[in-house]
Design a protein around this motif. Sequence first.
Motif, PDB file in Angstrom:
ATOM      1  N   PHE A 274      -5.759  26.238  -0.059  1.00 47.41           N
ATOM      2  CA  PHE A 274      -4.856  25.051  -0.562  1.00 47.41           C
ATOM      3  C   PHE A 274      -4.811  23.919   0.367  1.00 47.41           C
ATOM      4  N   GLY A 275      -4.913  22.585  -0.154  1.00 52.87           N
ATOM      5  CA  GLY A 275      -5.006  21.539   0.430  1.00 52.87           C
ATOM      6  C   GLY A 275      -3.659  21.461   1.381  1.00 52.87           C
ATOM      7  N   ASN A 276      -2.545  21.432   0.488  1.00 50.04           N
ATOM      8  CA  ASN A 276      -1.091  21.241   1.125  1.00 50.04           C
ATOM      9  C   ASN A 276      -0.272  22.199   0.469  1.00 50.04           C
ATOM     10  N   ARG A 277       1.254  22.008   0.909  1.00 45.69           N
ATOM     11  CA  ARG A 277       2.215  23.107   0.198  1.00 45.69           C
ATOM     12  C   ARG A 277       2.556  22.736  -1.120  1.00 45.69           C
ATOM     13  N   LYS A 278       2.215  21.348  -1.713  1.00 47.38           N
ATOM     14  CA  LYS A 278       2.371  21.270  -3.056  1.00 47.38           C
ATOM     15  C   LYS A 278       1.529  21.852  -3.959  1.00 47.38           C
ATOM     16  N   GLN A 279       0.197  21.874  -3.447  1.00 50.47           N
ATOM     17  CA  GLN A 279      -0.637  22.616  -4.120  1.00 50.47           C
ATOM     18  C   GLN A 279      -0.135  24.180  -4.225  1.00 50.47           C
ATOM     19  N   LEU A 280       0.223  24.753  -3.318  1.00 53.19           N
ATOM     20  CA  LEU A 280       0.563  26.220  -2.986  1.00 53.19           C
ATOM     21  C   LEU A 280       1.833  26.225  -4.072  1.00 53.19           C
ATOM     22  N   ALA A 281       2.887  25.288  -3.920  1.00 47.52           N
ATOM     23  CA  ALA A 281       3.807  25.677  -4.982  1.00 47.52           C
ATOM     24  C   ALA A 281       3.621  25.587  -6.222  1.00 47.52           C
ATOM     25  N   SER A 282       2.615  24.743  -6.619  1.00 47.12           N
ATOM     26  CA  SER A 282       2.035  24.455  -8.057  1.00 47.12           C
ATOM     27  C   SER A 282       1.677  25.698  -8.492  1.00 47.12           C
ATOM     28  N   TYR A 283       0.483  26.270  -7.642  1.00 45.44           N
ATOM     29  CA  TYR A 283      -0.189  27.628  -8.114  1.00 45.44           C
ATOM     30  C   TYR A 283       0.957  28.644  -8.091  1.00 45.44           C
ATOM     31  N   GLY A 285       3.794  28.464  -9.253  1.00 44.64           N
ATOM     32  CA  GLY A 285       4.968  27.987 -10.233  1.00 44.64           C
ATOM     33  C   GLY A 285       6.536  27.996  -9.449  1.00 44.64           C
ATOM     34  N   LEU A 286       6.306  27.590  -8.332  1.00 41.02           N
ATOM     35  CA  LEU A 286       7.714  27.433  -7.374  1.00 41.02           C
ATOM     36  C   LEU A 286       7.863  26.011  -7.408  1.00 41.02           C
ATOM     37  N   ALA A 287       7.188  24.928  -8.061  1.00 38.70           N
ATOM     38  CA  ALA A 287       7.420  23.529  -7.748  1.00 38.70           C
ATOM     39  C   ALA A 287       8.729  23.147  -8.407  1.00 38.70           C
ATOM     40  N   PRO A 288       9.654  22.321  -8.137  1.00 40.83           N
ATOM     41  CA  PRO A 288      10.463  21.844  -8.687  1.00 40.83           C
ATOM     42  C   PRO A 288      10.315  21.002 -10.155  1.00 40.83           C
ATOM     43  N   SER A 289      11.340  20.951 -11.086  1.00 41.13           N
ATOM     44  CA  SER A 289      11.054  20.511 -12.407  1.00 41.13           C
ATOM     45  C   SER A 289      12.296  19.492 -12.691  1.00 41.13           C
ATOM     46  N   PRO A 290      12.206  18.346 -11.884  1.00 41.50           N
ATOM     47  CA  PRO A 290      13.244  17.336 -11.994  1.00 41.50           C
ATOM     48  C   PRO A 290      13.334  16.650 -13.341  1.00 41.50           C
ATOM     49  N   TYR A 291      14.529  16.362 -13.822  1.00 45.23           N
ATOM     50  CA  TYR A 291      14.550  15.551 -15.172  1.00 45.23           C
ATOM     51  C   TYR A 291      15.528  14.263 -14.704  1.00 45.23           C
ATOM     52  N   SER A 303       9.292  25.680 -11.799  1.00 44.45           N
ATOM     53  CA  SER A 303       8.335  25.393 -12.949  1.00 44.45           C
ATOM     54  C   SER A 303       7.950  26.579 -13.700  1.00 44.45           C
ATOM     55  N   LYS A 304       7.889  27.636 -13.023  1.00 41.42           N
ATOM     56  CA  LYS A 304       7.323  29.121 -13.586  1.00 41.42           C
ATOM     57  C   LYS A 304       5.982  29.167 -14.167  1.00 41.42           C
ATOM     58  N   ALA A 305       5.331  27.819 -14.148  1.00 37.10           N
ATOM     59  CA  ALA A 305       3.880  27.806 -14.488  1.00 37.10           C
ATOM     60  C   ALA A 305       3.042  27.919 -13.427  1.00 37.10           C
ATOM     61  N   GLY A 306       2.772  29.133 -13.017  1.00 40.51           N
ATOM     62  CA  GLY A 306       1.845  29.501 -12.113  1.00 40.51           C
ATOM     63  C   GLY A 306       1.647  31.029 -12.086  1.00 40.51           C
ATOM     64  N   VAL A 315       9.737  36.370  -4.418  1.00 42.97           N
ATOM     65  CA  VAL A 315      11.288  36.171  -4.778  1.00 42.97           C
ATOM     66  C   VAL A 315      11.719  37.320  -4.437  1.00 42.97           C
ATOM     67  N   GLU A 316      11.142  38.562  -4.516  1.00 47.11           N
ATOM     68  CA  GLU A 316      11.786  39.888  -4.080  1.00 47.11           C
ATOM     69  C   GLU A 316      11.821  39.915  -2.479  1.00 47.11           C
ATOM     70  N   LEU A 317      10.629  39.563  -2.121  1.00 45.83           N
ATOM     71  CA  LEU A 317      10.836  39.481  -0.593  1.00 45.83           C
ATOM     72  C   LEU A 317      11.754  38.486  -0.091  1.00 45.83           C
ATOM     73  N   ALA A 318      12.014  37.660  -0.602  1.00 48.89           N
ATOM     74  CA  ALA A 318      13.153  36.414  -0.062  1.00 48.89           C
ATOM     75  C   ALA A 318      14.404  37.065   0.059  1.00 48.89           C
ATOM     76  N   TRP A 319      14.741  37.812  -1.367  1.00 45.73           N
ATOM     77  CA  TRP A 319      16.006  38.629  -1.567  1.00 45.73           C
ATOM     78  C   TRP A 319      16.310  39.686  -0.638  1.00 45.73           C
ATOM     79  N   SER A 320      15.194  40.474  -0.361  1.00 46.85           N
ATOM     80  CA  SER A 320      15.023  41.553   0.536  1.00 46.85           C
ATOM     81  C   SER A 320      15.429  41.048   1.986  1.00 46.85           C
TER      82      SER A 320
END
Length: 470
Positions: A274-283, A285-291, A303-306, A315-320
């Motif tokens: 991954f070139g940067n953190r934006k690519q990782l978040a997009s892959y 599906g953790l990228a924000p979806s602003p309106y 976005s959940k599109a990944g 997500v489970e690791l973070a909550w644990s």
Amino acid sequence: MTPTITTSPRCHVALELSRSRWLVGALLPGRAKVALYTVLGGDAQGLLALLGRIEARASAEVGTRVPAVVCFEAGYDGFWLARLLRQHGVETHVLDAASFLVSRRGRRAKTDRLDVEAMALVLRAYLGGDRGVCRVVEVPTPEAEDAKRLSRERTQLVRERTRHVNRIRGLLTLHGIREVEGLHGGEWRAALGRLVTADGRPLGRFLCAELAREFERLHLVHEHVRQLDAERRAATVQPDAFPDAPKVRQLIRLAGIGEVGATVLVSEVFHRHFGNRKQLASYLGLAPSPYSSGDSAREQGISKAGNKPARTLLVELAWSWLRHQPASGLAAHETKNREPHEVPLGPEVVCVLRTYLEFYRPLLAAPGNKFLFPSGAGRKATNSLGTQISERVFQRTGITINAHLFRHFSAKLILEATPGGYGIVQDVLRHRDMATTRGHHADAEATAAARHYDGVVRQQRQRLRQGGQP
């Protein structure tokens, strides 16, 4: 494969894949209309022959060699066709169908012909330098794609195990039996023979037969899970048996990540760059979806599109982590909008807190405990504290209230005292957008404004009665 922007003529070919047939659309250089062809579904050699004829036709019209560039949507056919075409020297791109710009009309035409024509035009625009028309999916290596089977098969087996367990529990609960033996191993046949219903009757013959078959399927799944875990452990230890096995061993050294989680992360995420953190978040599906439109601005969540398996695990690791390590700096998620905020306390609140800290808190926590409101076990009090407050308020007043209502109640008091004081309410409640504050508390402010206006009218009347000027 990263496309090269070039002005040399190329033939843009799009494929619409299905089980019965493959629809091929070719956009030749200098042409505005897409030529359509049909190939029998799965006939890769026939497709290669067709591509050769298309290249020959385009080369004859242009007078020089015109290579074909092929694209198709990522789907159930996987990536084998892309690998095959690249082996034969055909530049191939796999496109993310969800990234295409489509008409937003209520009813739009949807046919294979329209799709393949639009895809050919999208490919031409993308290769011409317009990266906003679509997204290209990276084709994994066969080894990286095969490594995903370990974790994904285990996920399916765990889901199947859950279905069998729930089915067995449901069948027995119908007859008042709540304790079940043998779900995770053991002599389930003997335990099944000892079961009686809650009213003292033996289980029916057909019910026992159905339960026996469910137990057999359940324990077969148990055996498959054990075999898969043994295969995973052996593969991550042996050299060259699992891609990027050293990364698995490194992740296992981190607290909170086990063998299963490390294998999933490596096979689903860390097998690629991954070139940067934006690519990782997009892959993921953790990228924000602003309106944001006009005066309205809000966040719609991730976005959940990944990659869903990897996102679910993270997500489970973070909550644990937050559950078992409450002292971590990640506990900032408990603040509004996950942002630290300091609010000065008034003298009345300070007096109550001082009394609590001096006389009551020493009875709840041992010296050195860092939590302001500790639980009985010395940990941080969570929902139980709010429940106790709600119960006490109901006992004294008969009013049902929860902790979140205190926020709205404080906003109501502020607006009654200072009509129009939305800025104060926004700062106290930590709303990011003033529109959110106005939308939630406009009624309370309107009531306070009407009361304030009545007071102004009353004062004017008193002045008139006393002979004063309005």
